[in-house]
Write a protein that holds these residues in place. Structure first.
Motif, mmCIF file in Angstrom:
data_model
loop_
_atom_site.group_PDB
_atom_site.id
_atom_site.type_symbol
_atom_site.label_atom_id
_atom_site.label_comp_id
_atom_site.label_asym_id
_atom_site.label_seq_id
_atom_site.Cartn_x
_atom_site.Cartn_y
_atom_site.Cartn_z
ATOM 1 N N LEU A 119 0.829 -1.207 0.000
ATOM 2 C CA LEU A 119 0.000 0.000 0.000
ATOM 3 C C LEU A 119 0.865 1.261 0.000
ATOM 4 C CD1 LEU A 119 -2.746 -0.881 2.655
ATOM 5 C CD2 LEU A 119 -3.012 -0.808 0.163
ATOM 6 N N PRO A 120 0.392 2.347 -0.597
ATOM 7 C CA PRO A 120 1.081 3.631 -0.437
ATOM 8 C C PRO A 120 1.124 4.030 1.036
ATOM 9 C CG PRO A 120 -0.558 3.750 -2.198
ATOM 10 C CD PRO A 120 -0.780 2.447 -1.489
ATOM 11 N N VAL A 121 2.107 4.833 1.385
ATOM 12 C CA VAL A 121 2.299 5.240 2.782
ATOM 13 C C VAL A 121 1.043 5.871 3.349
ATOM 14 C CG1 VAL A 121 3.497 6.942 4.206
ATOM 15 C CG2 VAL A 121 4.807 5.464 2.662
ATOM 16 N N ASP A 122 0.388 6.739 2.576
ATOM 17 C CA ASP A 122 -0.769 7.456 3.119
ATOM 18 C C ASP A 122 -2.033 6.604 3.195
ATOM 19 O OD1 ASP A 122 -1.268 7.311 0.416
ATOM 20 O OD2 ASP A 122 -1.420 9.468 0.093
ATOM 21 N N LYS A 123 -1.938 5.347 2.760
ATOM 22 C CA LYS A 123 -3.094 4.448 2.855
ATOM 23 C C LYS A 123 -2.846 3.280 3.809
ATOM 24 C CE LYS A 123 -5.047 5.577 -1.661
ATOM 25 N NZ LYS A 123 -5.503 5.078 -2.984
ATOM 26 N N GLU A 124 -1.695 3.295 4.477
ATOM 27 C CA GLU A 124 -1.407 2.256 5.453
ATOM 28 C C GLU A 124 -2.320 2.423 6.681
ATOM 29 O OE1 GLU A 124 0.168 -0.402 5.554
ATOM 30 O OE2 GLU A 124 1.737 -0.370 4.031
ATOM 31 N N PRO A 125 -2.986 1.349 7.125
ATOM 32 C CA PRO A 125 -3.844 1.445 8.318
ATOM 33 C C PRO A 125 -3.077 1.858 9.566
ATOM 34 C CG PRO A 125 -4.258 -0.592 7.125
ATOM 35 C CD PRO A 125 -3.035 0.019 6.516
ATOM 36 N N VAL A 126 -1.847 1.375 9.670
ATOM 37 C CA VAL A 126 -0.998 1.723 10.813
ATOM 38 C C VAL A 126 0.284 2.350 10.277
ATOM 39 C CG1 VAL A 126 0.241 0.879 12.832
ATOM 40 C CG2 VAL A 126 -1.934 -0.192 12.169
ATOM 41 N N ALA A 127 0.535 3.593 10.607
ATOM 42 C CA ALA A 127 1.706 4.302 10.111
ATOM 43 C C ALA A 127 2.988 3.555 10.467
ATOM 44 C CB ALA A 127 1.740 5.714 10.692
ATOM 45 N N GLY A 128 3.878 3.443 9.497
ATOM 46 C CA GLY A 128 5.165 2.802 9.730
ATOM 47 C C GLY A 128 5.177 1.311 9.497
ATOM 48 N N ARG A 129 3.994 0.698 9.354
ATOM 49 C CA ARG A 129 3.925 -0.735 9.053
ATOM 50 C C ARG A 129 3.733 -0.939 7.551
ATOM 51 N NH1 ARG A 129 0.288 -3.469 13.905
ATOM 52 N NH2 ARG A 129 1.529 -2.668 15.656
ATOM 53 N N GLN A 130 4.044 -2.134 7.087
ATOM 54 C CA GLN A 130 3.937 -2.432 5.658
ATOM 55 C C GLN A 130 2.843 -3.477 5.436
ATOM 56 O OE1 GLN A 130 5.727 -0.329 4.211
ATOM 57 N NE2 GLN A 130 7.179 0.136 5.848
ATOM 58 N N THR A 131 1.889 -3.119 4.623
ATOM 59 C CA THR A 131 0.855 -4.064 4.207
ATOM 60 C C THR A 131 1.259 -4.635 2.858
ATOM 61 O OG1 THR A 131 -0.877 -2.807 5.331
ATOM 62 C CG2 THR A 131 -1.576 -4.342 3.598
ATOM 63 N N TRP A 132 1.357 -5.949 2.774
ATOM 64 C CA TRP A 132 1.797 -6.584 1.525
ATOM 65 C C TRP A 132 0.595 -7.044 0.715
ATOM 66 C CZ3 TRP A 132 6.352 -4.947 0.903
ATOM 67 C CH2 TRP A 132 7.235 -4.837 1.981
ATOM 68 N N LEU A 133 0.669 -6.798 -0.592
ATOM 69 C CA LEU A 133 -0.399 -7.162 -1.520
ATOM 70 C C LEU A 133 0.062 -8.333 -2.369
ATOM 71 C CD1 LEU A 133 -1.287 -3.541 -2.715
ATOM 72 C CD2 LEU A 133 -2.280 -4.818 -0.790
ATOM 73 N N GLU A 134 -0.746 -9.356 -2.468
ATOM 74 C CA GLU A 134 -0.329 -10.572 -3.160
ATOM 75 C C GLU A 134 -0.276 -10.392 -4.667
ATOM 76 O OE1 GLU A 134 1.114 -14.311 -3.762
ATOM 77 O OE2 GLU A 134 1.012 -13.104 -1.934
ATOM 78 N N LYS A 135 -1.030 -9.444 -5.201
ATOM 79 C CA LYS A 135 -1.170 -9.332 -6.649
ATOM 80 C C LYS A 135 0.172 -9.184 -7.360
ATOM 81 C CE LYS A 135 -4.175 -7.380 -10.126
ATOM 82 N NZ LYS A 135 -5.412 -6.604 -10.354
ATOM 83 N N GLY A 136 0.979 -8.247 -6.915
ATOM 84 C CA GLY A 136 2.261 -8.020 -7.572
ATOM 85 C C GLY A 136 3.181 -9.212 -7.485
ATOM 86 N N PHE A 137 3.212 -9.843 -6.306
ATOM 87 C CA PHE A 137 4.065 -11.020 -6.135
ATOM 88 C C PHE A 137 3.575 -12.174 -7.000
ATOM 89 C CE2 PHE A 137 4.539 -8.640 -2.140
ATOM 90 C CZ PHE A 137 5.919 -8.517 -2.099
ATOM 91 N N ALA A 138 2.267 -12.334 -7.121
ATOM 92 C CA ALA A 138 1.717 -13.418 -7.948
ATOM 93 C C ALA A 138 2.059 -13.201 -9.426
ATOM 94 C CB ALA A 138 0.203 -13.504 -7.759
ATOM 95 N N ILE A 139 1.955 -11.955 -9.883
ATOM 96 C CA ILE A 139 2.317 -11.650 -11.274
ATOM 97 C C ILE A 139 3.792 -11.954 -11.503
ATOM 98 C CG2 ILE A 139 2.589 -9.798 -12.955
ATOM 99 C CD1 ILE A 139 0.107 -8.473 -11.743
ATOM 100 N N THR A 140 4.626 -11.568 -10.553
ATOM 101 C CA THR A 140 6.062 -11.809 -10.668
ATOM 102 C C THR A 140 6.366 -13.299 -10.655
ATOM 103 O OG1 THR A 140 6.417 -9.727 -9.487
ATOM 104 C CG2 THR A 140 8.327 -11.174 -9.758
ATOM 105 N N ASP A 141 5.675 -14.052 -9.807
ATOM 106 C CA ASP A 141 5.856 -15.502 -9.772
ATOM 107 C C ASP A 141 5.540 -16.128 -11.126
ATOM 108 O OD1 ASP A 141 6.519 -15.330 -7.109
ATOM 109 O OD2 ASP A 141 4.594 -16.086 -6.360
ATOM 110 N N SER A 142 4.456 -15.696 -11.750
ATOM 111 C CA SER A 142 4.080 -16.236 -13.062
ATOM 112 C C SER A 142 5.132 -15.904 -14.108
ATOM 113 C CB SER A 142 2.715 -15.676 -13.497
ATOM 114 O OG SER A 142 1.689 -16.116 -12.636
ATOM 115 N N LEU A 143 5.569 -14.654 -14.107
ATOM 116 C CA LEU A 143 6.595 -14.249 -15.064
ATOM 117 C C LEU A 143 7.871 -15.051 -14.860
ATOM 118 C CD1 LEU A 143 7.664 -12.381 -17.290
ATOM 119 C CD2 LEU A 143 8.203 -10.696 -15.497
ATOM 120 N N LEU A 144 8.264 -15.253 -13.615
ATOM 121 C CA LEU A 144 9.460 -16.045 -13.334
ATOM 122 C C LEU A 144 9.303 -17.469 -13.853
ATOM 123 C CD1 LEU A 144 12.218 -16.503 -12.047
ATOM 124 C CD2 LEU A 144 11.054 -16.861 -9.846
ATOM 125 N N ALA A 145 8.136 -18.057 -13.687
ATOM 126 C CA ALA A 145 7.900 -19.421 -14.182
ATOM 127 C C ALA A 145 8.052 -19.483 -15.704
ATOM 128 C CB ALA A 145 6.505 -19.894 -13.764
#
Length: 574
Positions: A119-145
């Motif tokens: 998530l962008p910094v200004d949309k993080e539910p808790v400031a300073g924490r990182q919310t990870w989104l599966e979409k980008g990683f899944a796309i990258t996994d497919s491309l790597l395969a």
């Protein structure tokens, strides 16, 4: 213990990936696990995760977030999301990677947008924490395969960092009204955390070739007013600090992969950044619209020798086939690998072209000039969805001339037929079907490439019509394509395949504003017939007389003794 494990992996694994092992640096070379030199020949997947406006022919408010907002204004949020989902699904698939392998490439550069991974910094539910989104990683996994299946290296490139890494806003989808990467500590921490997360996920993947940690930073730290893109920056303190911190985070979880760094000023200003701080590091530089001579790469060659570190041309392209051939010949003479830009877009100077549609053109007309009519929601939706579907490989227009210019022409003066050009009784050969090959062998053109960085006066050279082919030859279009703006001394060569020997009448379909043009025909190097005068007027068949052709292949050249005309067809009749 690491040596034993590597030996066992090589001995027992059936994966060619493990047989070649991780790429690493060895002095000024990039090598595989066997110590063999690896020359990376690749293409960047620009426009997939991150739309740069010009690739969609959007020239006003052209950052991706603005394009998306303007799409929402036309078709609403739900349909806009449908468009972007289709775009990500269709733009790059296994068929694209399979094709790249078949064409002769061995690597892929993935320009990543951070907002597909976190998530962008200004949309993080808790400031300073990182919310990870599966979409980008899944796309990258497919491309790597897909890359692994083709034994191609995948280079991860952070193209759009949190907050944006430069004042060239479109490149990183930056919102200029908000703090940049360099003005917000939270953006920097998110960037570092993202790279640690990527390294953690892919640390055991040998077909990940490298981590290109920050694409084209362009920021004036010392003089933000008169040097906003950092071309004259002397110290680059914040840039170096961030790249050092990213390196440290990666090395906490991954000791294997190459780390690629880029200088300021769109990748080339290394003032204050060197020497390298990691033993497995590569310097990247970017090269556009300058001459392809030793001087154009002297700075990076100097860094390579001074610091005994490999260098890599991480991005280049957006020019003519002549420029492509020149650049690759220069680079490979110096054992410099490269990644071209991009694989596809709206436009013909890349391997694949995304076709335009009328409904999307109506959207563009309004976006680029608000005074023009606003398309209806239905028309805009049709145009956007057809555009997204047209990004699919099987909908793309393949430009074999671009591939030939990149893979074969840097190392060969041989010409090849562009089309079959069969002559078997009556035959029509389009003028745009001249041979494949370098300038001076397959054709001869006087203005062949865009060198505007080296010489601002040379900023329009190449194919003026920007369609069909990407050589120096100018190509126009009315009801069909034709060779336009032929100048004195220019010529075109056609390999014709005669299946029925005999005497043929030959006519040339020409047009000209003035009756000054003169044409000479050469058949297999010898003059054929008399010099032809080109009359003024619209398309008309110019009688070139009769030529005798034996069975087999012949080379026919059309030479402009005096230019000032256009050529559409060569017409044979037995």
């Amino acid at each position: 213990m690491k040596t034993v494990f590597l030996f066992l992996a090589i001995l027992f694994s059936t994966s060619i990936g493990y047989a070649q092992g991780f790429l690493k640096t060895a002095g000024t070379k990039i090598v595989n696990a066997k110590g063999e030199n690896v020359l990376l020949r690749g293409i960047g997947l620009g426009g997939w995760m991150l739309q740069e406006g010009y690739m969609l022919r959007v020239y006003r408010e052209a950052q991706q977030h603005r394009i998306r907002a303007r799409a929402e204004e036309l078709v609403g949020p739900e349909r806009t999301q449908e468009f972007y989902d289709a775009w990500l699904k269709n733009h790059t698939t296994k068929a694209d990677i399979d094709a790249m392998k078949a064409w002769g490439f061995n690597s892929v550069r993935l320009p990543m947008h951070f907002n597909l991974y976190t998530l962008p910094v200004d949309k993080e539910p808790v400031a300073g924490r990182q919310t990870w989104l599966e979409k980008g990683f899944a796309i990258t996994d497919s491309l790597l395969a897909w890359c692994k299946a083709n034994q191609m290296y995948l280079i991860l490139d952070l193209h759009a960092a949190p907050g944006g890494q430069g004042n060239d806003l479109n490149i990183s989808d930056r919102d200029g009204s908000k703090p940049s990467l360099w003005e917000n500590e939270a953006h920097q921490q998110k960037t570092i955390a993202l790279w640690r997360k990527l390294a953690e996920r892919y640390k055991n993947e040998p077909w990940i070739g490298a981590y290109d940690v920050l694409n084209e930073p362009n920021w004036g730290f010392e003089d933000p007013q008169s040097d906003k893109n950092g071309l004259k920056e002397k110290s680059n303190v914040l840039l170096k600090k961030l790249m050092v911190d990213i390196t440290k985070a990666i090395r906490e979880v991954d000791q294997q992969h190459i780390i690629i760094i880029e200088g300021n000023g769109w990748g080339n200003n290394y003032n204050g950044i060197l020497p390298p701080w990691d033993k497995n590091m590569v310097l990247s530089f970017h090269k556009y619209w300058n001459y392809n001579n030793e001087q154009s790469i002297a700075h990076i060659l100097r860094f390579r020798e001074q610091y005994q570190v490999p260098v890599w041309l991480g991005e280049t392209g957006e020019n003519s086939n002549v420029w492509f051939t020149e650049a690759i010949r220069l680079l490979e003479t110096h054992n410099i690998g490269w990644a071209w830009w991009p694989l596809k877009k709206l436009g013909s100077n890349n391997p694949l072209e995304v076709p335009m549609n009328a409904d999307y053109q109506a959207v563009l007309d309004h976006w680029n000039d608000p005074k023009k009519p606003k398309p209806s929601a239905e028309q805009a939706y049709r145009g956007l969805m057809e555009l997204a579907n047209s990004t699919r490989f099987d909908k793309n227009i393949y430009h074999k001339d671009v591939i030939d210019a990149m893979i074969r022409q840097p190392f060969s003066r041989e010409t090849k037929p562009f089309d079959a050009n069969l002559v078997n009784g009556n035959a029509v050969i389009p003028a745009v079907g001249y041979d494949l090959g370098i300038n001076g062998e397959a054709y001869y053109d006087l203005d062949t490439a865009n060198y505007r960085v080296s010489d601002p006066k040379k900023n329009t050279a190449g194919n003026k019509g920007r369609g069909y082919r990407n050589d120096g030859v100018d190509i126009g279009k009315d009801d069909s394509y034709y060779v336009s703006d032929i100048e004195t001394g220019e010529w075109l060569q056609y390999t014709i395949d005669v299946t029925q020997k005999g005497t043929y009448k030959l006519k040339l379909l020409v047009s000209a504003e003035n009756a000054n043009g003169k044409i000479t025909l050469l058949l297999d190097g010898k003059k054929a017939g008399n010099e032809l005068a080109v009359p003024a007027g619209k398309w008309q068949a110019l009688d070139a007389g009769s030529i005798t052709l034996s069975k087999g292949k012949h080379k026919l050249r059309v030479l402009a003794g005096t230019g000032g005309f256009n050529l559409k067809e060569l017409q044979f009749s037995k």
